[in-house]
Design an enzyme around this catalytic site. Structure first.
Site, mmCIF file in Angstrom:
data_model
loop_
_atom_site.group_PDB
_atom_site.id
_atom_site.type_symbol
_atom_site.label_atom_id
_atom_site.label_comp_id
_atom_site.label_asym_id
_atom_site.label_seq_id
_atom_site.Cartn_x
_atom_site.Cartn_y
_atom_site.Cartn_z
ATOM 1 N N ASP A 14 14.702 4.199 -0.742
ATOM 2 C CA ASP A 14 14.648 5.612 -1.103
ATOM 3 C C ASP A 14 14.921 6.549 0.060
ATOM 4 O O ASP A 14 15.106 7.746 -0.148
ATOM 5 C CB ASP A 14 13.272 5.947 -1.685
ATOM 6 N N HIS A 60 7.053 -0.716 2.623
ATOM 7 C CA HIS A 60 7.290 -1.434 1.377
ATOM 8 C C HIS A 60 6.274 -2.557 1.268
ATOM 9 O O HIS A 60 5.932 -3.161 2.279
ATOM 10 C CB HIS A 60 8.713 -2.013 1.362
ATOM 11 N N HIS A 104 6.507 4.962 -6.199
ATOM 12 C CA HIS A 104 7.507 3.980 -6.654
ATOM 13 C C HIS A 104 8.845 4.697 -6.721
ATOM 14 O O HIS A 104 9.374 5.123 -5.705
ATOM 15 C CB HIS A 104 7.018 3.427 -8.000
HETATM 16 N N1 ACO Z 1 3.786 6.484 6.082
HETATM 17 C C1 ACO Z 1 2.726 6.326 6.916
HETATM 18 N N2 ACO Z 1 1.907 5.252 6.918
HETATM 19 C C2 ACO Z 1 2.183 4.291 6.027
HETATM 20 C C3 ACO Z 1 3.259 4.387 5.119
HETATM 21 C C4 ACO Z 1 4.086 5.536 5.178
HETATM 22 N N3 ACO Z 1 5.149 5.674 4.360
HETATM 23 N N4 ACO Z 1 3.285 3.280 4.343
HETATM 24 C C5 ACO Z 1 2.257 2.523 4.738
HETATM 25 N N5 ACO Z 1 1.579 3.122 5.754
HETATM 26 C C6 ACO Z 1 0.452 2.585 6.529
HETATM 27 C C7 ACO Z 1 -0.821 2.608 5.701
HETATM 28 O O1 ACO Z 1 -1.533 3.802 5.918
HETATM 29 C C8 ACO Z 1 -1.541 1.396 6.260
HETATM 30 O O2 ACO Z 1 -2.077 1.725 7.518
HETATM 31 P P1 ACO Z 1 -3.491 1.121 8.003
HETATM 32 O O3 ACO Z 1 -3.329 -0.382 7.928
HETATM 33 O O4 ACO Z 1 -3.695 1.654 9.363
HETATM 34 O O5 ACO Z 1 -4.486 1.635 6.999
HETATM 35 C C9 ACO Z 1 -0.420 0.389 6.511
HETATM 36 O O6 ACO Z 1 0.751 1.199 6.745
HETATM 37 C C10 ACO Z 1 -0.176 -0.554 5.349
HETATM 38 O O7 ACO Z 1 0.124 0.218 4.192
HETATM 39 P P2 ACO Z 1 -0.347 -0.100 2.732
HETATM 40 O O8 ACO Z 1 -0.610 1.192 2.016
HETATM 41 O O9 ACO Z 1 -1.416 -1.134 2.735
HETATM 42 O O10 ACO Z 1 0.961 -0.770 2.144
HETATM 43 P P3 ACO Z 1 1.261 -1.016 0.618
HETATM 44 O O11 ACO Z 1 2.042 -2.275 0.566
HETATM 45 O O12 ACO Z 1 0.056 -0.911 -0.221
HETATM 46 O O13 ACO Z 1 2.186 0.237 0.235
HETATM 47 C C11 ACO Z 1 4.014 1.617 -0.191
HETATM 48 C C12 ACO Z 1 3.544 0.190 0.111
HETATM 49 C C13 ACO Z 1 3.302 2.171 -1.431
HETATM 50 C C14 ACO Z 1 5.523 1.581 -0.505
HETATM 51 C C15 ACO Z 1 3.717 2.506 1.047
HETATM 52 O O14 ACO Z 1 4.399 1.999 2.170
HETATM 53 C C16 ACO Z 1 4.103 3.954 0.795
HETATM 54 O O15 ACO Z 1 3.316 4.695 0.208
HETATM 55 N N6 ACO Z 1 5.325 4.391 1.248
HETATM 56 C C17 ACO Z 1 5.776 5.740 0.989
HETATM 57 C C18 ACO Z 1 6.282 5.854 -0.434
HETATM 58 C C19 ACO Z 1 7.605 5.166 -0.628
HETATM 59 O O16 ACO Z 1 8.528 5.312 0.157
HETATM 60 N N7 ACO Z 1 7.710 4.420 -1.743
HETATM 61 C C20 ACO Z 1 8.936 3.738 -2.138
HETATM 62 C C21 ACO Z 1 8.783 2.262 -2.085
HETATM 63 S S1 ACO Z 1 10.297 1.490 -2.528
HETATM 64 C C22 ACO Z 1 10.327 1.595 -4.208
HETATM 65 O O17 ACO Z 1 9.329 1.641 -4.889
HETATM 66 C C23 ACO Z 1 11.620 1.636 -4.842
#
Ligand code: ACO
Length: 471
Positions: free
Chosen positions: A385, A329, A290
């Site tokens: 971010d 996201h 987050h």
């Molecule tokens: N890098 C690589 N792969 C990713 C990323 C990433 N940053 N984010 C998602 N994916 C992939 C997942 O592995 C998944 O792949 P799959 O379908 O082959 O298994 C697919 O994309 C969907 O991802 P989910 O994890 O289901 O997406 P979710 O909505 O649960 O997660 C989150 C969102 C937590 C923001 C995620 O994208 C992440 O961890 N990003 C990196 C951390 C980040 O930047 N957080 C800041 C968010 S903005 C904020 O909070 C202010």
């Protein structure tokens, strides 16, 4: 009109012709339970059904009734809210209906805080009063300094902020009267006013510098820069940097039902005082998925080191060895509009502060990721971010402080959401259900009669190989 008697008792609305009870548009959902052959109709309002309407669906008298299962709330609305609108597919973000782009262009953080909390832009007189009130509540009780001094010199400032925000509830015990409008106003003012002071104190502690008191002659963001960096009496914050910081504050002010806002609402639903509820939001924001992501982005960019290493790094991400931090996201499946605005301001800040080689890595990384099917197929775009950390770094703010700086403006959103919760007659104490998967009806076995290995086993019981610091 459910087709069975129990359903009617459970409160489902009659719609014999397939239309809603008010006869408008037939917004109902027909459900057939194939376990019993029984059919039900539940109302659809604002594109949702009430999961309580499913409870009437039972296999027999003793059945608890059907529930929804939605770990992580990926498809469950937990409240009605009129504060922030997001269209994740289109990349739209509006506060009280006003696009974020206009707010960044024409408003200030304190005005946006007012907008979020009161629902309308303030008149000139209201704005003056609001800014005056916030400005004149920036000082904190001297005992907060003593509290801070109890932390180790290298304590993470977010852990310190979490404690000091929680401690505010002990300084203002009358805030417990959550129905009193004056208490609510004062809590809003105090939280918005004191958050930068608490954040700056945490930073000065970590640097071993003396604390700098607030300066009421400065604007909100200038004052924060002054409390962070002032060493002599004559510190004058660069107006370009203060402006960029104010825009970052606007961009982070609210983002509807995210993890930390949900924490504030959930904890606030127990009717605890707002300082404690906001402390829960700070704790949720601390996590690297987050608010902690901006810190993680910078660490990632430093680790990549040069643009030559980007292809290998992206291979690692695709092989699921790690995540591309600052990408992806839960809601935005398009470019995060906040990232677009921040990106525009990175250059302006660097003009004032000098170049940063990490920007080249970030720009190239973004370009390559957006050219790669792995990311585009999953709709992974830069989020807020990805670039915010670069601005913070250019402002000479240490990486540990990034999430703290996110918490400052998000306070306005947390308060607005807390106030909305308090006035929502549909809300009760948050209490999700569970699907129990454990064992049942076991008998207690006396310790001498139990078999098993000598070592404590299982992941939560794994003992550390390295000696940990502290007691
Ligand atoms: N890098 C690589 N792969 C990713 C990323 C990433 N940053 N984010 C998602 N994916 C992939 C997942 O592995 C998944 O792949 P799959 O379908 O082959 O298994 C697919 O994309 C969907 O991802 P989910 O994890 O289901 O997406 P979710 O909505 O649960 O997660 C989150 C969102 C937590 C923001 C995620 O994208 C992440 O961890 N990003 C990196 C951390 C980040 O930047 N957080 C800041 C968010 S903005 C904020 O909070 C202010």
């Amino acid at each position: 009109m459910a087709t069975d008697q129990k359903a009617e008792e459970a409160g489902a609305k009659a719609a014999t012709d397939g239309k809603a009870a008010d006869g408008k548009g037939g917004d109902t959902l027909s459900i057939t339970d194939n376990r019993t052959g029984q059919s039900y109709e539940v109302e659809i309002t604002d594109g949702t059904i009430r999961t309580m309407d499913l409870r009437q669906i039972k296999v027999d008298e003793d059945d608890f009734g059907l529930m929804g299962y939605d770990p992580a709330f990926t498809n469950t609305a937990s409240c009605r809210s009129a504060i922030t609108y997001i269209d994740g597919e289109a990349g739209v973000l509006e506060h009280r209906g006003i696009p974020i782009e206009q707010l960044c262009e024409r408003s200030t953080y304190l005005e946006v805080a007012y907008l979020l909390i009161f629902g309308e832009l303030p008149t000139k007189a209201q704005l003056e009063r609001w800014v005056y009130d916030v400005t004149h509540h920036t000082f904190v009780h001297e005992d907060i300094k003593t509290l801070n001094e109890a932390f180790r010199h290298d304590a993470h400032p977010m852990g310190m902020l979490l404690s000091s925000v929680g401690a505010l509830s002990t300084f203002y015990p009358t805030a417990k009267d959550t129905q009193d409008p004056e208490e609510r106003y004062m809590a809003a003012i105090r939280l918005i006013a004191k958050m930068p002071t608490l954040a700056a104190f945490a930073y000065r502690h970590s640097m071993g510098y003396p604390y700098v008191y607030p300066d009421n002659e400065l604007t909100y963001s200038e004052n924060f820069l002054s409390m962070l960096f002032k060493m002599e009496n004559s510190y004058q914050p660069d107006p370009r940097l203060a402006k960029a910081l104010d825009i970052l504050f606007i961009l982070h002010a609210d983002h509807e039902q995210n993890c930390s806002t949900n924490a504030v609402r959930s904890v606030g639903s127990s009717d605890v005082d707002p300082y404690s509820a906001v402390a829960a939001g700070v704790a949720a924001l601390y996590g690297p998925l987050h608010g902690g992501a901006n810190e993680a982005v910078l660490r990632m960019l430093r680790r990549i080191e040069t643009t030559d290493n980007i292809p290998d790094f992206l291979e690692g991400v695709k092989n699921r060895e790690e995540k591309l931090m600052g990408f992806g996201h839960r809601v935005y499946k398009n470019y995060d509009p906040r990232a677009r605005i921040i990106k525009k301001h990175v250059d302006e800040v660097l003009e004032a502060t000098g170049d940063n080689p990490l920007l080249d890595i970030a720009t190239e990384l973004e370009k390559r990721a957006l050219d790669d099917d792995f990311f585009t197929e999953r709709k992974l775009y830069p989020n807020v971010d990805f670039y915010s950390g670069l601005i913070y770094e250019a402002l000479r703010i240490p990486t540990d402080m990034f999430t703290v700086i996110f918490a400052i403006p998000r306070t306005a959103g947390w308060i607005a959401q807390w106030l909305e919760l308090k006035d929502d007659s549909e809300q009760k104490i948050a209490r999700p259900r569970q699907i129990y998967t454990g064992e049942r009806d076991r008998d207690y076995v006396a310790v001498d009669d139990r078999d098993g290995p000598e070592k404590i086993t299982g992941p939560p019981a794994k003992r550390p190989k390295l000696i940990r610091r502290g007691a």
